[in-house]
Design a protein around this motif. Structure first.
Motif, PDB file in Angstrom:
ATOM      1  N   LEU A  33       7.973  -4.839  -0.332  1.00 17.18           N
ATOM      2  CA  LEU A  33       8.438  -5.023  -1.621  1.00 17.18           C
ATOM      3  C   LEU A  33       9.937  -5.611  -1.481  1.00 17.18           C
ATOM      4  CD1 LEU A  33       6.864  -2.864  -4.627  1.00 17.18           C
ATOM      5  CD2 LEU A  33       6.423  -5.674  -4.238  1.00 17.18           C
ATOM      6  N   ALA A  34      10.577  -4.638  -1.610  1.00 17.33           N
ATOM      7  CA  ALA A  34      11.863  -5.657  -1.118  1.00 17.33           C
ATOM      8  C   ALA A  34      12.437  -6.909  -0.331  1.00 17.33           C
ATOM      9  CB  ALA A  34      12.657  -4.125  -0.198  1.00 17.33           C
ATOM     10  N   ALA A  49      -0.795  -7.972  -0.857  1.00 18.22           N
ATOM     11  CA  ALA A  49      -0.694  -8.577  -1.733  1.00 18.22           C
ATOM     12  C   ALA A  49      -1.200  -8.529  -3.240  1.00 18.22           C
ATOM     13  CB  ALA A  49      -1.673  -9.593  -0.858  1.00 18.22           C
ATOM     14  N   GLU A  50      -1.199  -7.710  -4.047  1.00 21.23           N
ATOM     15  CA  GLU A  50      -1.783  -7.149  -4.796  1.00 21.23           C
ATOM     16  C   GLU A  50      -0.909  -6.284  -4.899  1.00 21.23           C
ATOM     17  OE1 GLU A  50      -5.357  -9.311  -3.695  1.00 21.23           O
ATOM     18  OE2 GLU A  50      -4.244  -6.665  -2.576  1.00 21.23           O
ATOM     19  N   THR A  51       0.012  -5.622  -4.359  1.00 16.55           N
ATOM     20  CA  THR A  51       1.342  -4.459  -4.916  1.00 16.55           C
ATOM     21  C   THR A  51       1.730  -5.836  -4.870  1.00 16.55           C
ATOM     22  OG1 THR A  51       0.536  -3.125  -3.107  1.00 16.55           O
ATOM     23  CG2 THR A  51       2.788  -3.270  -4.538  1.00 16.55           C
ATOM     24  N   ILE A  52       2.576  -6.109  -4.602  1.00 15.48           N
ATOM     25  CA  ILE A  52       3.542  -7.910  -4.485  1.00 15.48           C
ATOM     26  C   ILE A  52       3.744  -8.134  -5.877  1.00 15.48           C
ATOM     27  CG2 ILE A  52       4.464  -9.478  -3.687  1.00 15.48           C
ATOM     28  CD1 ILE A  52       4.267  -8.255  -0.732  1.00 15.48           C
ATOM     29  N   ASP A  53       1.853  -8.598  -6.064  1.00 17.80           N
ATOM     30  CA  ASP A  53       2.172  -9.590  -6.912  1.00 17.80           C
ATOM     31  C   ASP A  53       2.549  -8.041  -8.649  1.00 17.80           C
ATOM     32  OD1 ASP A  53       0.510 -12.191  -6.117  1.00 17.80           O
ATOM     33  OD2 ASP A  53      -1.337 -11.432  -6.171  1.00 17.80           O
ATOM     34  N   TRP A  54       1.569  -7.284  -8.671  1.00 24.40           N
ATOM     35  CA  TRP A  54       1.605  -6.931  -9.565  1.00 24.40           C
ATOM     36  C   TRP A  54       2.763  -6.094 -10.013  1.00 24.40           C
ATOM     37  CZ3 TRP A  54       1.556  -0.266 -10.081  1.00 24.40           C
ATOM     38  CH2 TRP A  54       0.773  -0.659 -11.471  1.00 24.40           C
ATOM     39  N   ALA A  55       4.165  -5.929  -9.212  1.00 23.16           N
ATOM     40  CA  ALA A  55       5.511  -5.786  -8.840  1.00 23.16           C
ATOM     41  C   ALA A  55       6.318  -6.736  -9.770  1.00 23.16           C
ATOM     42  CB  ALA A  55       6.023  -5.468  -7.944  1.00 23.16           C
ATOM     43  N   ARG A  91       9.795  -8.873  -0.002  1.00 24.41           N
ATOM     44  CA  ARG A  91       9.088 -10.040  -0.400  1.00 24.41           C
ATOM     45  C   ARG A  91       9.022 -10.386  -1.407  1.00 24.41           C
ATOM     46  NH1 ARG A  91       6.329 -13.490   2.994  1.00 24.41           N
ATOM     47  NH2 ARG A  91       5.492 -12.548   5.167  1.00 24.41           N
ATOM     48  N   ALA A  92       9.151  -9.183  -2.636  1.00 23.18           N
ATOM     49  CA  ALA A  92       9.460  -9.252  -3.719  1.00 23.18           C
ATOM     50  C   ALA A  92      10.903  -8.554  -3.886  1.00 23.18           C
ATOM     51  CB  ALA A  92       8.397  -8.841  -4.984  1.00 23.18           C
ATOM     52  N   PRO A  93      12.404  -9.658  -3.976  1.00 26.97           N
ATOM     53  CA  PRO A  93      13.589  -8.485  -3.748  1.00 26.97           C
ATOM     54  C   PRO A  93      13.964  -8.554  -5.410  1.00 26.97           C
ATOM     55  CG  PRO A  93      14.214 -11.121  -2.645  1.00 26.97           C
ATOM     56  CD  PRO A  93      12.225 -10.698  -2.834  1.00 26.97           C
ATOM     57  N   GLY A  94      13.383  -9.636  -6.054  1.00 22.36           N
ATOM     58  CA  GLY A  94      13.944  -9.154  -7.466  1.00 22.36           C
ATOM     59  C   GLY A  94      13.323  -8.134  -8.664  1.00 22.36           C
ATOM     60  N   VAL A  95      12.236  -7.341  -7.873  1.00 23.91           N
ATOM     61  CA  VAL A  95      11.866  -6.069  -8.510  1.00 23.91           C
ATOM     62  C   VAL A  95      12.597  -5.148  -8.765  1.00 23.91           C
ATOM     63  CG1 VAL A  95       9.834  -4.895  -8.775  1.00 23.91           C
ATOM     64  CG2 VAL A  95       9.549  -6.944  -8.121  1.00 23.91           C
ATOM     65  N   PRO A  96      13.130  -4.686  -9.789  1.00 26.30           N
ATOM     66  CA  PRO A  96      14.523  -3.332  -9.767  1.00 26.30           C
ATOM     67  C   PRO A  96      14.322  -2.482  -8.961  1.00 26.30           C
ATOM     68  CG  PRO A  96      13.795  -4.104 -12.037  1.00 26.30           C
ATOM     69  CD  PRO A  96      12.875  -5.522 -10.794  1.00 26.30           C
ATOM     70  N   ALA A  97      14.815  -1.712  -7.854  1.00 23.88           N
ATOM     71  CA  ALA A  97      14.552  -0.851  -7.145  1.00 23.88           C
ATOM     72  C   ALA A  97      13.707   0.164  -7.477  1.00 23.88           C
ATOM     73  CB  ALA A  97      15.713  -0.493  -6.842  1.00 23.88           C
ATOM     74  N   LYS A  98      13.949   0.436  -8.921  1.00 19.78           N
ATOM     75  CA  LYS A  98      13.110   2.116  -9.465  1.00 19.78           C
ATOM     76  C   LYS A  98      11.705   1.660  -9.631  1.00 19.78           C
ATOM     77  CE  LYS A  98      13.707   4.975 -13.030  1.00 19.78           C
ATOM     78  NZ  LYS A  98      14.787   6.065 -14.297  1.00 19.78           N
ATOM     79  N   LEU A  99      11.684   0.226 -10.478  1.00 20.71           N
ATOM     80  CA  LEU A  99      10.234   0.277 -10.588  1.00 20.71           C
ATOM     81  C   LEU A  99       9.244   0.242  -9.953  1.00 20.71           C
ATOM     82  CD1 LEU A  99       8.020  -1.270 -12.068  1.00 20.71           C
ATOM     83  CD2 LEU A  99       9.086  -3.440 -12.440  1.00 20.71           C
ATOM     84  N   SER A 100      10.576  -0.948  -8.270  1.00 21.04           N
ATOM     85  CA  SER A 100       9.597  -1.173  -7.118  1.00 21.04           C
ATOM     86  C   SER A 100       8.553   0.304  -6.206  1.00 21.04           C
ATOM     87  CB  SER A 100      10.868  -1.965  -5.560  1.00 21.04           C
ATOM     88  OG  SER A 100      10.071  -1.232  -4.840  1.00 21.04           O
ATOM     89  N   ALA A 101       9.722   1.133  -5.950  1.00 25.81           N
ATOM     90  CA  ALA A 101       8.923   2.837  -6.049  1.00 25.81           C
ATOM     91  C   ALA A 101       8.450   3.436  -6.382  1.00 25.81           C
ATOM     92  CB  ALA A 101      10.955   3.532  -6.157  1.00 25.81           C
ATOM     93  N   GLN A 102       8.240   3.321  -8.344  1.00 25.61           N
ATOM     94  CA  GLN A 102       7.319   3.668  -8.868  1.00 25.61           C
ATOM     95  C   GLN A 102       5.547   3.038  -8.466  1.00 25.61           C
ATOM     96  OE1 GLN A 102       8.945   3.264 -12.634  1.00 25.61           O
ATOM     97  NE2 GLN A 102       9.792   5.585 -11.891  1.00 25.61           N
ATOM     98  N   VAL A 103       5.845   1.498  -8.374  1.00 29.39           N
ATOM     99  CA  VAL A 103       4.853   0.860  -8.022  1.00 29.39           C
ATOM    100  C   VAL A 103       4.590   1.079  -6.827  1.00 29.39           C
ATOM    101  CG1 VAL A 103       4.119  -1.582  -7.695  1.00 29.39           C
ATOM    102  CG2 VAL A 103       5.408  -1.229  -9.448  1.00 29.39           C
ATOM    103  N   VAL A 104       4.804   1.792  -5.902  1.00 31.92           N
ATOM    104  CA  VAL A 104       4.194   1.897  -4.408  1.00 31.92           C
ATOM    105  C   VAL A 104       3.471   3.225  -4.693  1.00 31.92           C
ATOM    106  CG1 VAL A 104       4.918   2.428  -2.342  1.00 31.92           C
ATOM    107  CG2 VAL A 104       6.099   0.461  -3.167  1.00 31.92           C
ATOM    108  N   GLU A 105       4.173   4.143  -5.288  1.00 27.37           N
ATOM    109  CA  GLU A 105       3.206   5.446  -5.595  1.00 27.37           C
ATOM    110  C   GLU A 105       2.615   5.645  -6.155  1.00 27.37           C
ATOM    111  OE1 GLU A 105       4.885   8.436  -3.629  1.00 27.37           O
ATOM    112  OE2 GLU A 105       6.606   7.534  -3.035  1.00 27.37           O
ATOM    113  N   PHE A 106       2.271   4.172  -7.270  1.00 32.66           N
ATOM    114  CA  PHE A 106       1.135   3.767  -8.224  1.00 32.66           C
ATOM    115  C   PHE A 106       0.078   3.777  -6.791  1.00 32.66           C
ATOM    116  CE2 PHE A 106      -2.275   1.870 -10.604  1.00 32.66           C
ATOM    117  CZ  PHE A 106      -2.171   2.620 -11.644  1.00 32.66           C
ATOM    118  N   VAL A 107       0.337   2.812  -6.473  1.00 33.27           N
ATOM    119  CA  VAL A 107      -0.921   1.841  -5.734  1.00 33.27           C
ATOM    120  C   VAL A 107      -0.941   3.066  -4.233  1.00 33.27           C
ATOM    121  CG1 VAL A 107      -0.946  -0.016  -3.989  1.00 33.27           C
ATOM    122  CG2 VAL A 107       0.299   0.002  -5.963  1.00 33.27           C
ATOM    123  N   GLN A 108      -0.317   3.931  -3.477  1.00 35.35           N
ATOM    124  CA  GLN A 108      -0.181   4.547  -2.294  1.00 35.35           C
ATOM    125  C   GLN A 108      -1.825   5.290  -3.381  1.00 35.35           C
ATOM    126  OE1 GLN A 108       0.869   5.093   0.773  1.00 35.35           O
ATOM    127  NE2 GLN A 108       1.312   3.115   0.546  1.00 35.35           N
TER     128      GLN A 108
END
Length: 300
Positions: A211-212, A245-251, A214-231
């Motif tokens: 995520l960092a 790909a869906e993780t990147i799109d959602w974030a 492929r989607a560097p514009g996503v805030p770090a806190k949000l990125s970490a939470q998105v990954v935990e949700f998807v996992q």
């Protein structure tokens, strides 16, 4: 496009992939390195959305080679995959030759020359008159089983025999990447000619790194939470688990809504960026989504 030399070690291969924003684990980087070093096709199998196709794209970009992509589908044949004769031009040549009184022997020799050959992806990838290529044979499992027989000569000897013209062999072997989503089993004869690697969903640490990159514009806190949700959602009983790909799109979708952390309302509104089937969305929406959101926030 300037061609670069092949990496000499597994570490250099991982670095090459990283320069293309592809985060590979050690096992995958090793398989890619061996395929490059040994000149063997690489057969990547795994669930959709795990990054199999992207490997070929990154290799072509980072090695400075042409990307030649053969997208497989039901009914794919030799004419669409390898070559066919330009029948319209041949017919025109016949009419011109007849009006000029050319002999049948000379006409036959002219009609089946390279000038009238239409090069499809497989032939283009090994054509000695073209720059070196990365050949991506994407989703081989979608093609009919008989089509695999066409690939055996190419994957074994990097050549294609055209009955009317002869054998065309690669002067520089293409880098070959074959992908399969395992909707059916690919024949052993194909597997024996390749190096094999199963590409699984990434663990949380690697998915955060992806995520960092492929989607560097996503805030770090949000990125970490998105990954935990998807996992966590990948452990649920739904029809289609979300890929990277869906993780990147959602974030990216959440970031586009100016979200800086997960919130139940935002999760509900954007599930369509993560899940692609209504039954899955309906199963996750509501209480399950709220629970997963809370767990993801706490874990991140």
């Amino acid at each position: 496009m300037t061609e670069t030399s092949l990496p000499r070690t597994v570490a250099e291969t991982a670095e090459l992939l990283a320069r293309g924003n592809y985060v590979a684990d050690r096992a995958l980087a090793t398989s890619v390195h061996l395929a490059l070093a040994m000149g063997r096709p690489l057969f990547l199998e795994g669930e959709p959305g795990t990054g199999k196709t992207e490997i070929a794209k990154v290799l072509a970009e980072q090695l400075g080679r042409r990307l030649v992509r053969l997208q497989c589908y039901d009914g794919l044949d030799l004419a669409a995959a390898a070559y066919e004769w330009d029948h319209a031009r041949q017919l025109m040549e016949i009419r011109l030759a007849e009006s000029g009184g050319a002999s049948r022997a000379s006409l036959r020799e002219t009609l089946y020359s390279a000038e009238f050959l239409l090069r499809r992806p497989l032939l283009s990838a090994i054509d000695p008159g073209l720059p070196p290529a990365v050949l991506l044979i994407d989703e081989l499992d979608r093609a009919d089983e008989p089509f695999e027989a066409f690939l055996l000569e190419l994957l074994g000897d990097f050549q294609i025999t055209i009955p009317e013209l002869g054998t065309i062999a690669a002067s520089t072997r293409p880098v070959v990447v074959i992908t399969s989503n395992r909707t059916r089993e690919v024949h052993d004869a194909i597997r024996r000619r390749c190096l094999y690697q199963w590409v699984d969903y990434p663990d949380a640490a690697r998915e955060r790194a992806i995520l960092a990159a492929r989607a560097p514009g996503v805030p770090a806190k949000l990125s970490a939470q998105v990954v935990e949700f998807v996992q966590r959602i990948r452990t649920t009983d739904i029809f289609k688990l979300p890929g990277v790909a869906e993780t990147i799109d959602w974030a990216s979708a959440l970031a586009a809504l100016d979200e800086v952390e997960l919130a139940p309302a935002a999760v509900e509104d954007t599930l369509g960026a993560l899940l692609k089937y209504q039954d899955d969305i309906a199963k996750i929406r509501g209480e399950t989504a709220a629970r997963l959101t809370g767990e993801a926030i706490q874990a991140a």
